[in-house]
Design an enzyme around this catalytic site. Structure first.
Site, PDB file in Angstrom:
ATOM      1  N   ASP A  74      10.033  -6.433 -21.327  1.00 47.78           N
ATOM      2  CA  ASP A  74       9.313  -6.608 -20.081  1.00 47.78           C
ATOM      3  C   ASP A  74       7.859  -6.155 -20.147  1.00 47.78           C
ATOM      4  O   ASP A  74       6.957  -6.836 -19.675  1.00 47.78           O
ATOM      5  CB  ASP A  74      10.030  -5.738 -19.027  1.00 47.78           C
ATOM      6  CG  ASP A  74      10.319  -6.553 -17.807  1.00 47.78           C
ATOM      7  OD1 ASP A  74      10.638  -7.751 -17.962  1.00 47.78           O
ATOM      8  OD2 ASP A  74      10.206  -5.978 -16.701  1.00 47.78           O
ATOM      9  N   GLU A  79       4.458   2.194  -3.225  1.00 49.48           N
ATOM     10  CA  GLU A  79       4.788   0.841  -3.674  1.00 49.48           C
ATOM     11  C   GLU A  79       5.714   0.197  -2.661  1.00 49.48           C
ATOM     12  O   GLU A  79       6.534   0.882  -2.052  1.00 49.48           O
ATOM     13  CB  GLU A  79       5.494   0.881  -5.023  1.00 49.48           C
ATOM     14  CG  GLU A  79       4.554   1.009  -6.184  1.00 49.48           C
ATOM     15  CD  GLU A  79       5.274   0.919  -7.529  1.00 49.48           C
ATOM     16  OE1 GLU A  79       4.711   0.320  -8.440  1.00 49.48           O
ATOM     17  OE2 GLU A  79       6.388   1.449  -7.645  1.00 49.48           O
ATOM     18  N   HIS A 108       1.005   9.657 -14.026  1.00 45.70           N
ATOM     19  CA  HIS A 108      -0.123   8.974 -13.371  1.00 45.70           C
ATOM     20  C   HIS A 108      -0.817   9.857 -12.335  1.00 45.70           C
ATOM     21  O   HIS A 108      -2.037   9.967 -12.292  1.00 45.70           O
ATOM     22  CB  HIS A 108       0.355   7.692 -12.682  1.00 45.70           C
ATOM     23  CG  HIS A 108       1.090   6.752 -13.586  1.00 45.70           C
ATOM     24  ND1 HIS A 108       0.828   6.660 -14.930  1.00 45.70           N
ATOM     25  CD2 HIS A 108       2.069   5.851 -13.341  1.00 45.70           C
ATOM     26  CE1 HIS A 108       1.620   5.749 -15.472  1.00 45.70           C
ATOM     27  NE2 HIS A 108       2.387   5.243 -14.528  1.00 45.70           N
ATOM     28  N   LYS A 147      -0.294   1.183  -2.208  1.00 47.88           N
ATOM     29  CA  LYS A 147      -1.596   1.851  -2.143  1.00 47.88           C
ATOM     30  C   LYS A 147      -1.618   3.081  -3.036  1.00 47.88           C
ATOM     31  O   LYS A 147      -0.659   3.840  -3.079  1.00 47.88           O
ATOM     32  CB  LYS A 147      -1.851   2.278  -0.697  1.00 47.88           C
ATOM     33  CG  LYS A 147      -3.219   2.868  -0.454  1.00 47.88           C
ATOM     34  CD  LYS A 147      -3.510   3.011   1.025  1.00 47.88           C
ATOM     35  CE  LYS A 147      -2.883   4.253   1.605  1.00 47.88           C
ATOM     36  NZ  LYS A 147      -3.246   4.449   3.032  1.00 47.88           N
ATOM     37  N   ARG A 194      -7.371  11.419  -1.074  1.00 54.97           N
ATOM     38  CA  ARG A 194      -8.004  11.732   0.211  1.00 54.97           C
ATOM     39  C   ARG A 194      -8.390  13.205   0.207  1.00 54.97           C
ATOM     40  O   ARG A 194      -7.526  14.087   0.161  1.00 54.97           O
ATOM     41  CB  ARG A 194      -7.039  11.428   1.353  1.00 54.97           C
ATOM     42  CG  ARG A 194      -7.607  11.645   2.745  1.00 54.97           C
ATOM     43  CD  ARG A 194      -6.616  11.171   3.804  1.00 54.97           C
ATOM     44  NE  ARG A 194      -6.458   9.726   3.748  1.00 54.97           N
ATOM     45  CZ  ARG A 194      -7.109   8.870   4.534  1.00 54.97           C
ATOM     46  NH1 ARG A 194      -7.913   9.318   5.469  1.00 54.97           N
ATOM     47  NH2 ARG A 194      -6.940   7.581   4.423  1.00 54.97           N
ATOM     48  N   TYR A 218     -14.907   5.689   0.364  1.00 58.76           N
ATOM     49  CA  TYR A 218     -15.551   5.820   1.673  1.00 58.76           C
ATOM     50  C   TYR A 218     -15.521   7.257   2.142  1.00 58.76           C
ATOM     51  O   TYR A 218     -14.667   8.051   1.763  1.00 58.76           O
ATOM     52  CB  TYR A 218     -14.999   4.836   2.700  1.00 58.76           C
ATOM     53  CG  TYR A 218     -13.525   4.889   2.994  1.00 58.76           C
ATOM     54  CD1 TYR A 218     -12.634   4.148   2.237  1.00 58.76           C
ATOM     55  CD2 TYR A 218     -13.035   5.649   4.052  1.00 58.76           C
ATOM     56  CE1 TYR A 218     -11.272   4.161   2.526  1.00 58.76           C
ATOM     57  CE2 TYR A 218     -11.677   5.660   4.350  1.00 58.76           C
ATOM     58  CZ  TYR A 218     -10.795   4.920   3.576  1.00 58.76           C
ATOM     59  OH  TYR A 218      -9.470   4.945   3.867  1.00 58.76           O
ATOM     60  N   ASP A 250     -19.090   3.235   3.764  1.00 57.11           N
ATOM     61  CA  ASP A 250     -18.059   2.480   3.057  1.00 57.11           C
ATOM     62  C   ASP A 250     -18.600   1.761   1.818  1.00 57.11           C
ATOM     63  O   ASP A 250     -19.480   0.927   1.923  1.00 57.11           O
ATOM     64  CB  ASP A 250     -17.485   1.469   4.066  1.00 57.11           C
ATOM     65  CG  ASP A 250     -16.292   0.723   3.517  1.00 57.11           C
ATOM     66  OD1 ASP A 250     -15.951   0.920   2.339  1.00 57.11           O
ATOM     67  OD2 ASP A 250     -15.704  -0.061   4.268  1.00 57.11           O
ATOM     68  N   ARG A 254       7.764   4.283   6.272  1.00 53.49           N
ATOM     69  CA  ARG A 254       6.662   5.129   5.783  1.00 53.49           C
ATOM     70  C   ARG A 254       7.144   6.293   4.926  1.00 53.49           C
ATOM     71  O   ARG A 254       6.367   7.125   4.486  1.00 53.49           O
ATOM     72  CB  ARG A 254       5.853   5.680   6.965  1.00 53.49           C
ATOM     73  CG  ARG A 254       5.129   4.562   7.712  1.00 53.49           C
ATOM     74  CD  ARG A 254       4.188   5.130   8.733  1.00 53.49           C
ATOM     75  NE  ARG A 254       3.154   5.958   8.123  1.00 53.49           N
ATOM     76  CZ  ARG A 254       2.147   6.497   8.778  1.00 53.49           C
ATOM     77  NH1 ARG A 254       2.037   6.299  10.063  1.00 53.49           N
ATOM     78  NH2 ARG A 254       1.256   7.240   8.160  1.00 53.49           N
TER      79      ARG A 254
HETATM   80  C1  BG6 Z   1       4.809   2.644 -14.234  1.00 53.95           C
HETATM   81  C2  BG6 Z   1       6.100   3.045 -13.575  1.00 53.95           C
HETATM   82  O1  BG6 Z   1       4.415   3.603 -15.158  1.00 53.95           O
HETATM   83  O2  BG6 Z   1       3.805   2.485 -13.255  1.00 53.95           O
HETATM   84  C3  BG6 Z   1       6.512   2.035 -12.534  1.00 53.95           C
HETATM   85  O3  BG6 Z   1       7.121   3.166 -14.563  1.00 53.95           O
HETATM   86  C4  BG6 Z   1       5.380   1.781 -11.565  1.00 53.95           C
HETATM   87  O4  BG6 Z   1       7.674   2.456 -11.845  1.00 53.95           O
HETATM   88  C5  BG6 Z   1       4.090   1.482 -12.308  1.00 53.95           C
HETATM   89  O5  BG6 Z   1       5.738   0.694 -10.761  1.00 53.95           O
HETATM   90  C6  BG6 Z   1       2.912   1.377 -11.366  1.00 53.95           C
HETATM   91  O6  BG6 Z   1       1.800   0.858 -12.036  1.00 53.95           O
HETATM   92  P1  BG6 Z   1       0.726  -0.009 -11.270  1.00 53.95           P
HETATM   93  O7  BG6 Z   1      -0.337  -0.239 -12.269  1.00 53.95           O
HETATM   94  O8  BG6 Z   1       1.424  -1.275 -10.841  1.00 53.95           O
HETATM   95  O9  BG6 Z   1       0.283   0.786 -10.105  1.00 53.95           O
END
Ligand code: BG6
Length: 479
Positions: free
Chosen positions: A16, A215, A239, A339, A343, A373, A393, A459
């Site tokens: 994938d 997400e 991340h 998003k 902030r 912004y 902005d 939310r």
């Molecule tokens: C990946 C995660 O590292 O990052 C995923 O395993 C997630 O679960 C993805 O959806 C998000 O990446 P991006 O670039 O779509 O924000």
């Protein structure tokens, strides 16, 4: 500096990640001439695929707009080939070596980039075979590895040790694709090239910081992988922590990879492990209209799983700059919107000259629609002296109309070809990140924090608002 011609080997080519990210990124670089047009790309995986099937797999997620794109794809595909073979036996890698030697005879390539788009269970078997059969002393070797880098501090160290016995730190490029995102790369510029930001970037002016990752999609078919890891290991430990690190580190001596990464490690070491009371977990259930499935409805998820698909956690940095400032990290799947943003909320204005003031905020939106912004108080135009919160902005779509924002993977693969490690995770950085998360992950794995259910598309779990308020976030009039 001598420019090397590479042969790129994509291990796990039928998967994938290769289909969605690696091949499209390689094509993007090829099309825009960042990749030498003589570069050969060899896919390797267990699945048997004939040529049409392989081409379909490579092209599935490549977007073509113009005739030039179509022509470039035809040329790109001519450079691609595929070999199937096992990951833990010699013969497949011997066949790969034969193919590489043949390619290099005609292309005169002097460097090899191995891209491991693989499940963690085969990292070491594949790396071992690459070293044994495809490592050339006189060639330049680069190895890109994808997360997950272990499950906790101990397994991450074991992986680092095993990989370190085969490849040098210099040869290894650990990808965290958030480091390739335009806005994440912009963080150092925003902070260190602007007096008006740099001078307020501390606990004296900032009240709290939120980093949000949302997400709309659930785990859809990835449940098997996801359930083993959960949202903290999937996005927060890597991340989100990367964003936090770049947002909080001290200025590095230079933009060189080691100087930048030295500062990143340093700030991480000031963060103590996350406390149990600073965590809120959630797991999504069916959507309110019943159309979207709950996490536990995913066939690949074990029955009764307590794995969190949502998490909020507050971290503190015990150094001079940040002591006492809460950093609230929130991330989740199957929410109301997609998003990622930072902030930064400033302290209240002192004195009582004016009343009903909202706090200043700097918002850095990573995606979608990159923007920076600043929320400021302003006089509402008119005869009175009423104040109103307004935005300064910088939305990329209106400010930089013609610029194309590169894909994170394109940016990172290019860096690795150029030997630039600055946007890759160093071994000690990974270690420091795991130290922050390992105790809380053990607590969660032991079932000591129960995830609160939330509906798909909502939310998030109940209690998030209170959680943020407890850590200092003050909702503005416009929220
Ligand atoms: C990946 C995660 O590292 O990052 C995923 O395993 C997630 O679960 C993805 O959806 C998000 O990446 P991006 O670039 O779509 O924000």
């Amino acid at each position: 500096k001598k420019k090397h011609l590479y042969t790129v080997v994509v291990l796990g080519a039928s998967g994938d990640l290769a289909k969605k990210k690696t091949f499209p990124a390689l094509f993007g670089l090829f099309k825009n001439q960042y990749l030498d047009q003589n570069t050969h790309i060899v896919g390797y995986a267990r699945t048997k695929m004939d040529r049409p099937k392989f081409e379909e797999h490579v092209t599935k997620h490549i977007k073509l707009k113009t005739q030039d794109d179509h022509d470039a794809l035809t040329r790109f595909l001519r450079q691609c080939s595929y070999l199937d073979g096992q990951y833990d036996t010699d013969d497949g890698f011997q066949a790969l070596e034969k193919s590489l030697v043949d390619i290099e005879k005609s292309s005169r390539a002097t460097a090899r980039l191995f891209y491991m788009a693989l499940p963690p269970s085969v990292f070491i078997p594949v790396a071992t075979n690459l070293k044994k059969h495809n490592y050339k002393k006189d060639a330049l070797i680069r190895l890109i590895v994808e997360k997950p880098f272990g499950m906790d501090l101990e397994s991450s160290r074991k992986l680092a040790k095993d990989l370190g016995a085969l490849f040098t730190e210099e040869e290894i490029y650990r990808i965290d694709h958030y480091l390739g995102k335009e806005m994440v790369k912009n963080l150092m510029i925003l902070r260190f090239a602007n007096v008006i930001f740099g001078s307020v970037w501390n606990r004296h002016c900032i009240d709290n910081v939120q980093i949000t990752f949302k997400e709309k999609i659930g785990t859809e078919g990835r449940g098997g992988y996801f359930d083993e890891f959960g949202i903290l290991r999937d996005v927060m430990q890597n991340h989100m922590l990367q964003i936090l690190t770049l947002m909080t580190m001290e200025p590095p001596i230079s933009l060189g990879a080691e100087d930048v990464r030295d500062e990143k490690v340093k700030v991480l070491r000031f963060i103590p492990p996350i406390a149990k009371e600073d965590v809120l977990l959630g797991q999504y259930t069916k959507s309110e209209d019943g159309k979207e499935p709950g996490y536990l409805d995913d066939k690949t998820v074990p029955k009764g799983s307590k794995t969190p698909t949502y998490a909020a956690a507050t971290l503190y940095i015990h150094n001079e700059r940040w002591s006492g400032v809460p950093f609230i990290l929130k991330c989740g799947k199957a929410l109301d919107q997609q998003k990622t943003e930072i902030r930064i909320q400033f302290k209240d204005v002192s004195g009582n000259l004016l009343s009903k003031l909202s706090r200043n905020e700097i918002v850095i939106r990573v995606q979608p629609q990159e923007a920076v912004y600043v929320k400021i108080m302003n006089k509402e135009p008119g005869l009175g002296m009423k104040t109103v919160i307004s935005d300064l902005d910088l939305s990329y779509s209106s400010r930089f109309d013609n610029s194309v924002i590169p894909e994170a993977y394109e940016s990172l693969i290019l860096d690795s070809l150029n030997g630039d490690h600055s946007n890759f995770v160093r071994d000690d950085e990974l270690d420091a990140a795991w130290k922050i998360f390992t105790p809380i992950l053990k607590t969660i794995d032991n079932g000591e924090i129960v995830p609160v259910p939330y509906a798909f598309g909502s939310r998030g779990p109940k209690g998030v608002t209170e959680f943020m308020a407890k850590h200092g976030y003050m909702r503005g009039e416009q929220d």
